[in-house]
Design an enzyme around this catalytic site. Structure first.
Site, PDB file in Angstrom:
ATOM      1  N   GLY A 126       8.441   3.941  -6.761  1.00  0.00           N
ATOM      2  CA  GLY A 126       7.788   5.537  -6.628  1.00  0.00           C
ATOM      3  C   GLY A 126       7.736   5.796  -5.174  1.00  0.00           C
ATOM      4  O   GLY A 126       8.072   7.303  -4.893  1.00  0.00           O
ATOM      5  N   ASP A 127       6.988   5.133  -4.299  1.00  0.00           N
ATOM      6  CA  ASP A 127       7.107   5.352  -2.878  1.00  0.00           C
ATOM      7  C   ASP A 127       8.413   5.530  -2.306  1.00  0.00           C
ATOM      8  O   ASP A 127       8.597   6.371  -1.642  1.00  0.00           O
ATOM      9  CB  ASP A 127       6.151   4.252  -2.255  1.00  0.00           C
ATOM     10  CG  ASP A 127       4.986   4.008  -2.856  1.00  0.00           C
ATOM     11  OD1 ASP A 127       4.247   4.971  -3.580  1.00  0.00           O
ATOM     12  OD2 ASP A 127       4.548   2.619  -2.868  1.00  0.00           O
ATOM     13  N   GLY A 131       0.806  -1.150   0.074  1.00  0.00           N
ATOM     14  CA  GLY A 131       0.013   0.126  -0.082  1.00  0.00           C
ATOM     15  C   GLY A 131       0.830   1.189  -0.132  1.00  0.00           C
ATOM     16  O   GLY A 131       1.748   1.483   0.876  1.00  0.00           O
ATOM     17  N   GLY A 135       6.592   0.089  -5.871  1.00  0.00           N
ATOM     18  CA  GLY A 135       6.892   0.533  -4.550  1.00  0.00           C
ATOM     19  C   GLY A 135       8.300   1.419  -4.766  1.00  0.00           C
ATOM     20  O   GLY A 135       8.763   2.150  -3.873  1.00  0.00           O
TER      21      GLY A 135
HETATM   22  P1  ATP Z   1       5.316   3.412  -8.779  1.00  0.00           P
HETATM   23  O1  ATP Z   1       4.152   4.191  -8.288  1.00  0.00           O
HETATM   24  O2  ATP Z   1       4.688   2.149  -9.459  1.00  0.00           O
HETATM   25  O3  ATP Z   1       6.247   2.736  -7.702  1.00  0.00           O
HETATM   26  P2  ATP Z   1       6.324   5.536 -10.301  1.00  0.00           P
HETATM   27  O4  ATP Z   1       5.827   5.981 -11.478  1.00  0.00           O
HETATM   28  O5  ATP Z   1       5.982   6.446  -9.159  1.00  0.00           O
HETATM   29  O6  ATP Z   1       5.929   4.232  -9.872  1.00  0.00           O
HETATM   30  P3  ATP Z   1       9.034   5.242 -11.203  1.00  0.00           P
HETATM   31  O7  ATP Z   1       9.369   6.283 -12.289  1.00  0.00           O
HETATM   32  O8  ATP Z   1       8.820   3.723 -11.868  1.00  0.00           O
HETATM   33  O9  ATP Z   1       7.815   5.625 -10.049  1.00  0.00           O
HETATM   34  O10 ATP Z   1      10.119   4.765 -10.290  1.00  0.00           O
HETATM   35  C1  ATP Z   1      10.595   5.916  -9.231  1.00  0.00           C
HETATM   36  C2  ATP Z   1      11.931   6.338  -9.307  1.00  0.00           C
HETATM   37  O11 ATP Z   1      12.552   4.829  -8.987  1.00  0.00           O
HETATM   38  C3  ATP Z   1      12.530   6.404 -10.676  1.00  0.00           C
HETATM   39  O12 ATP Z   1      12.387   8.014 -10.694  1.00  0.00           O
HETATM   40  C4  ATP Z   1      13.815   6.097 -10.569  1.00  0.00           C
HETATM   41  O13 ATP Z   1      14.786   7.002  -9.505  1.00  0.00           O
HETATM   42  C5  ATP Z   1      13.650   4.654  -9.644  1.00  0.00           C
HETATM   43  N1  ATP Z   1      13.573   3.620 -10.968  1.00  0.00           N
HETATM   44  C6  ATP Z   1      12.659   3.006 -10.999  1.00  0.00           C
HETATM   45  N2  ATP Z   1      12.873   2.047 -11.860  1.00  0.00           N
HETATM   46  C7  ATP Z   1      13.889   2.082 -12.123  1.00  0.00           C
HETATM   47  C8  ATP Z   1      14.977   1.202 -12.870  1.00  0.00           C
HETATM   48  N3  ATP Z   1      14.645   0.194 -13.716  1.00  0.00           N
HETATM   49  N4  ATP Z   1      16.468   1.407 -12.793  1.00  0.00           N
HETATM   50  C9  ATP Z   1      16.933   2.550 -11.999  1.00  0.00           C
HETATM   51  N5  ATP Z   1      16.293   3.370 -11.289  1.00  0.00           N
HETATM   52  C10 ATP Z   1      14.642   3.152 -11.393  1.00  0.00           C
END
Ligand code: ATP
Length: 302
Positions: free
Chosen positions: A243-244, A24, A241
């Site tokens: 993003g969180d 969550g 997770g």
């Molecule tokens: P979610 O809500 O599904 O957790 P989100 O869209 O809020 O995702 P993402 O952009 O997927 O967030 O990921 C957040 C951060 O985590 C990115 O800005 C980056 O810093 C890091 N990150 C995510 N995926 C990767 C990856 N494959 N390699 C390196 N860093 C990553």
């Protein structure tokens, strides 16, 4: 929520077994903060059932202040099943209607809920779960404004829970009170339909818009500046997770008085670390783990 993690990758209909964990967005964020040695208070309502006990004890064990988490005997704790693709990308299947949050109304809260609080964080998933949750969020935002507490918001758009129109209408009520808007790039495009970050920032007077770009890293826009930082190079196993984790580390840096490039470095580090480990919050780093990963501290294995 309780999350059931699949024992193998691929479509759920071919996954015979799952491992129970806790997930969550809001709780992930709170745990992200406590792992970084700051305090977090979680406001929520969960079922007074076996799964509710798992969540409550888990949050408490992570050091999250659960004094504002109520438990209801009337509605079961929400659960979801996760599907993980070969590339680590996750899909969620929710079983959360009705939600125990139906019993957490705006009348349940008074200003003291934010006593001693330095920042209010709201996730858009919360707003999607029950119609009255926007009233609760607006009340909290009002308390925050009275107490001069900054507000961070992650839309965390979940189109399995509501329509884009309903999400836009609810979020619209919040934007002008938000100091830090933390959002994914695709999410930003969906929510603001081709508008520029600069335009959105000016319209709502948002101090910082932080755009998360997965393996491309992240960017921050203020009224006058733009900062872009590349992601750390990793092999992603499960990006749910990330993003969180990013949000928690960014807010940690913000409250710590770090400048924006440093906050981005911490946040990209935390997001990457979570993406390398299966589970929504298992990979959330401690401050020491994060500093070792981003190269500020030496890792001594033995
Ligand atoms: P979610 O809500 O599904 O957790 P989100 O869209 O809020 O995702 P993402 O952009 O997927 O967030 O990921 C957040 C951060 O985590 C990115 O800005 C980056 O810093 C890091 N990150 C995510 N995926 C990767 C990856 N494959 N390699 C390196 N860093 C990553």
């Amino acid at each position: 929520m309780i999350v059931f993690n699949p024992s193998k990758t691929g479509p759920l209909r071919f996954v015979p077994s799952f491992e129970r964990a806790v997930g969550g967005a809001e709780l992930n964020f709170a745990i992200g903060i406590t792992r970084l040695d700051m305090e977090a208070r979680w406001i929520s309502c969960i079922g007074d059932d076996e799964f509710g006990k798992v969540i409550y004890n888990f949050a408490r064990g992570e050091g999250v202040d659960v004094s504002h988490v109520s438990r209801t005997p009337n509605i079961p704790t929400s659960i979801y099943f996760k599907e993980i693709g070969e590339d680590g990308a996750g899909k969620s299947f929710y079983y959360r209607k009705p939600s125990p949050l139906l019993e957490l109304t705006a009348d349940c809260l008074d200003e003291s809920v934010l006593d001693g609080v330095d920042l209010l964080h709201i996730s858009g998933v919360y707003l999607a779960v029950c119609e009255h949750n926007i009233e609760v969020a607006l009340k909290l935002v009002h308390f925050a404004k009275v107490k001069n507490i900054p507000v961070s918001f992650d839309p965390n758009l979940r189109l399995k829970l509501w329509t884009i129109e309903d999400a836009r209408a609810a979020y619209e009520k919040l934007y002008s009170s938000v100091n830090l808007l933390l959002t994914g790039q695709d999410e930003f495009e969906l929510l603001f339909e081709g508008r520029t970050v600069k335009g959105v920032q000016q319209q709502y007077q948002i101090d910082e818009i932080i755009i998360k770009k997965g393996e491309q890293g992240a960017s921050v826009y203020t009224a006058t500046e733009q900062y872009d930082r590349a992601a750390f190079s990793i092999r992603a196993i499960d990006t749910v997770g990330a993003g969180d984790a990013f949000d928690a580390a960014y807010v940690y840096g913000y409250l710590n008085g770090d400048d924006i490039p440093e906050r981005l470095r911490l946040a990209n580090g935390a997001g990457a670390l979570v993406a390398t480990i299966k589970g929504d919050n298992e990979g959330l780093p401690s401050l020491q783990e994060l500093k070792q990963f981003i190269g500020d501290e030496k890792l001594i294995e033995r």
